[in-house]
Design a protein around this motif. Sequence first.
Motif, PDB file in Angstrom:
ATOM      1  N   ASP A 170       5.058   0.442   0.462  1.00  0.00           N
ATOM      2  CA  ASP A 170       4.622   0.016   1.793  1.00  0.00           C
ATOM      3  C   ASP A 170       3.169  -0.446   1.790  1.00  0.00           C
ATOM      4  O   ASP A 170       2.807  -1.416   2.447  1.00  0.00           O
TER       5      ASP A 170
ATOM      6  N   GLN B 284       2.871  -3.931   0.194  1.00  0.00           N
ATOM      7  CA  GLN B 284       3.422  -4.945   1.097  1.00  0.00           C
ATOM      8  C   GLN B 284       2.466  -5.218   2.250  1.00  0.00           C
ATOM      9  O   GLN B 284       2.257  -6.371   2.636  1.00  0.00           O
ATOM     10  N   LYS B 285       1.887  -4.158   2.804  1.00  0.00           N
ATOM     11  CA  LYS B 285       0.968  -4.323   3.929  1.00  0.00           C
ATOM     12  C   LYS B 285      -0.245  -5.152   3.516  1.00  0.00           C
ATOM     13  O   LYS B 285      -0.666  -6.066   4.234  1.00  0.00           O
TER      14      LYS B 285
END
Length: 205
Positions: free
Chosen positions: A134, A137-138
């Motif tokens: 995550d 991706q962020k």
Amino acid sequence: MSVSDYQKEQAESLSIVRKHLSSISRAQKQDLLAMSADYLAFREQVGRFLVEHFGGICRRKCYESDLSACCTREGIITFFADMVLNALVSTPERLDALEAVLGLGNSGRKCVYLGPEGCLWDLKPVVCEMFLCDSAQKDVFEKKPEAARQWEEFRRREKLFKWPDRPVLFDRLEKIFIEEGYRSPLMYFHFSPGLVRVKKLAGLD
């Protein structure tokens, strides 16, 4: 230090793949590569994308920091087809290295396949290749929405090779070995109740 059941299953499957591939002709190997050409092209595209957008981030945040959250000990699912595809594109020496590490005890937190220079596979298991944490991706997708859209397209295409609600490569590769009398604990497409059910609902089994 004893070898884990996970490593034994991996080693058994790799041995099966190597045994069969060594018993068939060069033309038959070429047929397997031709059958897998679309998938190999897909993986090449994904690999370029990951290097371009995530290479520095993932190495810095995960590998060099010794966290390797995406490469945890015995947390990696490998399909039998992953083994076949990697063997088709690897040298005997590279496969020897995989066999050697599977014969050693692993008391650390990291995946047994993770060496000083990264993953020991030439064509990593698809679960590994298609995992992005995550945080990574962020960092990337908030700044590059076009990259986020491309990643979603890659995830869609991934299913065309391994989600068996239609004839898919990963299932077909397992079947080739099963028809030759081989059985492996990694043949999920034929022996995992969940995936067998998907095939049955799709009218494929």
